[in-house]
Design an enzyme around this catalytic site. Structure first.
Site, PDB file in Angstrom:
ATOM      1  N   LYS A   1       1.601  -2.516  -7.640  1.00 31.27           N
ATOM      2  CA  LYS A   1       1.776  -1.721  -8.854  1.00 31.27           C
ATOM      3  C   LYS A   1       2.374  -2.580  -9.969  1.00 31.27           C
ATOM      4  O   LYS A   1       3.019  -3.606  -9.695  1.00 31.27           O
ATOM      5  CB  LYS A   1       2.741  -0.553  -8.585  1.00 31.27           C
ATOM      6  CG  LYS A   1       2.234   0.521  -7.644  1.00 31.27           C
ATOM      7  CD  LYS A   1       3.306   1.571  -7.421  1.00 31.27           C
ATOM      8  CE  LYS A   1       2.872   2.662  -6.462  1.00 31.27           C
ATOM      9  NZ  LYS A   1       1.835   3.531  -7.029  1.00 31.27           N
TER      10      LYS A   1
ATOM     11  N   ASP B   1       8.543   8.389  -3.732  1.00 28.19           N
ATOM     12  CA  ASP B   1       7.197   8.623  -3.202  1.00 28.19           C
ATOM     13  C   ASP B   1       7.241   9.325  -1.851  1.00 28.19           C
ATOM     14  O   ASP B   1       6.203   9.595  -1.253  1.00 28.19           O
ATOM     15  CB  ASP B   1       6.426   7.299  -3.099  1.00 28.19           C
ATOM     16  CG  ASP B   1       4.917   7.493  -3.158  1.00 28.19           C
ATOM     17  OD1 ASP B   1       4.478   8.457  -3.807  1.00 28.19           O
ATOM     18  OD2 ASP B   1       4.188   6.696  -2.543  1.00 28.19           O
TER      19      ASP B   1
ATOM     20  N   ARG C   1      10.751   5.075  -5.456  1.00 31.33           N
ATOM     21  CA  ARG C   1      11.687   5.487  -4.410  1.00 31.33           C
ATOM     22  C   ARG C   1      11.479   6.961  -4.059  1.00 31.33           C
ATOM     23  O   ARG C   1      11.882   7.418  -2.991  1.00 31.33           O
ATOM     24  CB  ARG C   1      13.123   5.260  -4.876  1.00 31.33           C
ATOM     25  CG  ARG C   1      13.545   6.154  -6.052  1.00 31.33           C
ATOM     26  CD  ARG C   1      14.921   5.747  -6.579  1.00 31.33           C
ATOM     27  NE  ARG C   1      15.399   6.624  -7.652  1.00 31.33           N
ATOM     28  CZ  ARG C   1      15.074   6.486  -8.925  1.00 31.33           C
ATOM     29  NH1 ARG C   1      14.255   5.508  -9.310  1.00 31.33           N
ATOM     30  NH2 ARG C   1      15.564   7.309  -9.843  1.00 31.33           N
TER      31      ARG C   1
ATOM     32  N   ASP D   1       7.198   2.741  -2.464  1.00 30.91           N
ATOM     33  CA  ASP D   1       5.790   2.373  -2.583  1.00 30.91           C
ATOM     34  C   ASP D   1       5.614   1.299  -3.649  1.00 30.91           C
ATOM     35  O   ASP D   1       5.620   1.578  -4.845  1.00 30.91           O
ATOM     36  CB  ASP D   1       4.944   3.602  -2.932  1.00 30.91           C
ATOM     37  CG  ASP D   1       3.458   3.269  -3.032  1.00 30.91           C
ATOM     38  OD1 ASP D   1       3.061   2.191  -2.535  1.00 30.91           O
ATOM     39  OD2 ASP D   1       2.706   4.081  -3.594  1.00 30.91           O
TER      40      ASP D   1
ATOM     41  N   ASP E   1      -2.862   0.709  -2.457  1.00 30.66           N
ATOM     42  CA  ASP E   1      -1.974   1.638  -3.159  1.00 30.66           C
ATOM     43  C   ASP E   1      -2.405   3.089  -2.974  1.00 30.66           C
ATOM     44  O   ASP E   1      -1.752   3.991  -3.483  1.00 30.66           O
ATOM     45  CB  ASP E   1      -1.912   1.283  -4.651  1.00 30.66           C
ATOM     46  CG  ASP E   1      -0.758   1.969  -5.359  1.00 30.66           C
ATOM     47  OD1 ASP E   1       0.207   2.358  -4.671  1.00 30.66           O
ATOM     48  OD2 ASP E   1      -0.812   2.123  -6.592  1.00 30.66           O
TER      49      ASP E   1
ATOM     50  N   ARG F   1      -2.510   8.860   1.764  1.00 25.55           N
ATOM     51  CA  ARG F   1      -3.536   9.600   2.505  1.00 25.55           C
ATOM     52  C   ARG F   1      -3.740   9.037   3.913  1.00 25.55           C
ATOM     53  O   ARG F   1      -4.191   9.761   4.800  1.00 25.55           O
ATOM     54  CB  ARG F   1      -4.842   9.613   1.705  1.00 25.55           C
ATOM     55  CG  ARG F   1      -5.478   8.274   1.466  1.00 25.55           C
ATOM     56  CD  ARG F   1      -6.424   8.284   0.269  1.00 25.55           C
ATOM     57  NE  ARG F   1      -5.691   8.379  -0.989  1.00 25.55           N
ATOM     58  CZ  ARG F   1      -6.278   8.465  -2.182  1.00 25.55           C
ATOM     59  NH1 ARG F   1      -7.595   8.463  -2.277  1.00 25.55           N
ATOM     60  NH2 ARG F   1      -5.553   8.545  -3.280  1.00 25.55           N
TER      61      ARG F   1
END
Length: 517
Positions: free
Chosen positions: A288, A299, A297, A281, A358, A362
């Site tokens: 980010k 995530d 890594r 991510d 980011d 969800r």
């Protein structure tokens, strides 16, 4: 105070790959020994041996008790003795605390079990530091907890290093509690699988490689089916929210679907686990900060823990049906990536304004949760490293749980007390729903309108918009993703939490087959 004895045999040992194999039936080798000794209720009182410790003291004609005279060791501290017995030439003694420690209502865990896990881990690591190839472990009155401490405590990801720590083989000392020991080994190996997946670099664990690794782990079970769904299948399912995240990366997305049919009736309603599987991510266009981005890594920790829990459930042959769902992709910036303000359509037809790329996890979960309802689930439990706000709220002390079911919460909580990997119930108020449904362009926004305020709660409220099941729980595991030194029986690195709690929860659910009130 419990003191653990570890016997060390100094044999030259090759510095080869660390592999922890734990089976009580292995042939004996001259090795280390971990024994338990409890402290007395009074600080100056004599230490009290466990059964195994008492037996060993008799074997050495009381020499161990003589050596332990004086102030008792504090919990977790060690002393090493040599030459007490030819089979166990070195003994490391670790203090474990009070003998009658049980459930601590203030801490919300079983303190006795945690003491055993922590002390056994310390003893086993000392054996490893001395390059002793074998260590026998006293069950300390709870062989499962002792096995968990040994196997979890020795695990370290060093797949890509030339210099590796030596192999250490923990075994049960004695045979009286071999079944409980093996159960603890299985639980710990499940968590270590999640730790491995989370720790490995993102170029080694891509979506397809993640799926193939889990498939390989489940290949030997006849009652498990694994489906690795490609991007074309995801598109036919109209999972537009998931695909909107995946399109920013050159790595194709995968939807991993696992069916474990352990129930007496394979048609019984399953427990459905759903795990967020973002294998890296970057934040996407809402990039980010570079500092610490390498940790993203992990995530896919939600997918790693739920899939590892199913592997463990299969190994334990738990008598219930479980389905695991893991949407797997990367979140990367590119000319094809989601842009802030874009609107995407989820599987249930609801539109979502992507105000922050980011907040991508969800979006994956929205489609996966919709799909989960196809199985008429008994309960749905999803896990995700979803929000930094959860880390701010609870830190690494506990997983935050948002649920619409008190029955589900009770089982999760009681499971966590036993495993020591705690959960804490968080609010799922209507108050938070309004913050994600008040959206100018779509049915929902993927962040709350008050930005960072109650971020973990607004994320849960967003997910609830894709759930109609009466028994659903969302586990935000962002705060427990990694370990520095908070959990003494885990080394620094990705934690694999709360895999054991998910397994224990499934085990409890299998014993409560008729009650979902």
């Amino acid at each position: 105070m419990i003191i653990t004895l570890v016997i060390l045999y100094l044999i030259p040992f090759p510095r080869s790959k660390v592999v922890v194999v734990v089976y009580p039936g292995l042939p004996k080798c001259r090795s280390g020994l971990v024994l338990g000794i409890y402290s007395s209720e009074k600080d100056e009182g004599a230490a009290q041996f466990t059964r195994a410790g008492d037996a060993f003291d008799r074997l050495v004609s009381g020499k161990l008790r003589e050596l332990l005279c004086g102030p008792p060791l504090k919990k977790g501290k060690t002393r090493i003795f040599h030459g007490l017995h030819q089979d166990f030439p070195s003994v490391v003694i670790v203090g474990l605390g009070k003998k009658n420690a049980g459930v601590n209502d203030q801490e919300n865990w079983n303190e006795g079990k945690e003491n055993i896990r922590a002390a056994v881990a310390v003893g086993c690591r000392q054996i490893q530091d001395l390059e002793i190839p074998c260590v026998e472990v006293d069950p300390c009155g709870d062989a499962q907890a002792a096995a968990e401490g040994a196997v979890l405590g020795l695990h370290e990801y060093n797949e890509l290093k030339q210099k590796k720590k030596p192999v250490v083989t923990p075994q049960l000392h004695g045979s009286a509690e071999s079944e409980a020991w093996q159960k603890g080994v299985t639980y710990a190996e499940g968590q270590n699988l999640a730790r491995y997946l989370m720790e490995a670099p993102a170029n080694y664990i891509t979506p397809i490689k993640f799926a193939e690794h889990i498939e390989q782990k489940l290949r030997s079970f006849s009652n498990v089916k694994v489906h690795i769904r490609p991007e074309s299948w995801i598109a036919t399912q109209e999972m537009g929210a998931f695909l909107s995240v995946a399109k920013g990366s050159a790595e194709p997305p995968i939807f991993l679907e696992i069916h474990y049919l352990g129930g007496a009736n394979t048609n019984d309603s399953p427990l459905v686990f759903v795990g967020k599987g973002v294998t890296f991510d970057s934040g996407g266009i809402s990039l980010k900060p570079s500092s610490g981005m390498d940790a993203m890594r992990a995530d896919m920790g939600g997918a790693a823990t739920v899939c590892s829990a199913i592997v463990t459930a299969a190994a334990l042959n738990l008598p219930l049906n479980i389905i695991g769902l893991a949407p797997l992709c990367e979140n990367m910036p590119s000319g094809k990536a989601n842009k802030p303000g874009d609107v995407v359509r989820a599987k249930n037809g609801k539109t979502i304004q992507v105000d922050n790329t980011d907040a991508e996890g969800r979006l994956l979960l929205a489609d996966a949760l919709c799909y989960a309802h196809n199985f008429k689930p008994r309960a749905i439990v999803n896990a995700a490293t979803l929000t930094g706000a959860m880390d701010v709220a609870l830190g690494s002390a506990a997983t935050g749980v948002f649920t619409n079911s008190s029955w589900l919460w009770t089982h999760l909580y009681e499971a966590s007390v036993l495993t020591g990997d705690r959960v804490w119930r968080m609010p799922l108020f209507e108050h938070y729903k309004k913050q994600v449904t008040d959206c100018p362009l779509a049915d929902l926004s993927n962040i709350g309108k008050y930005s960072r305020a109650g971020g973990a709660c607004t994320a849960a409220a967003f997910l609830k918009e894709f759930v109609t099941a009466s028994h659903w729980a969302h586990l935000d595991i962002a705060g427990v993703m990694s370990n520095k030194d908070e959990v003494p029986y885990l080394r620094k690195g990705m934690a694999g939490r709360p895999t054991r709690t998910l397994v224990e929860f499934a085990a409890r659910l299998s014993q409560d087959s008729h009650n979902t009130k």
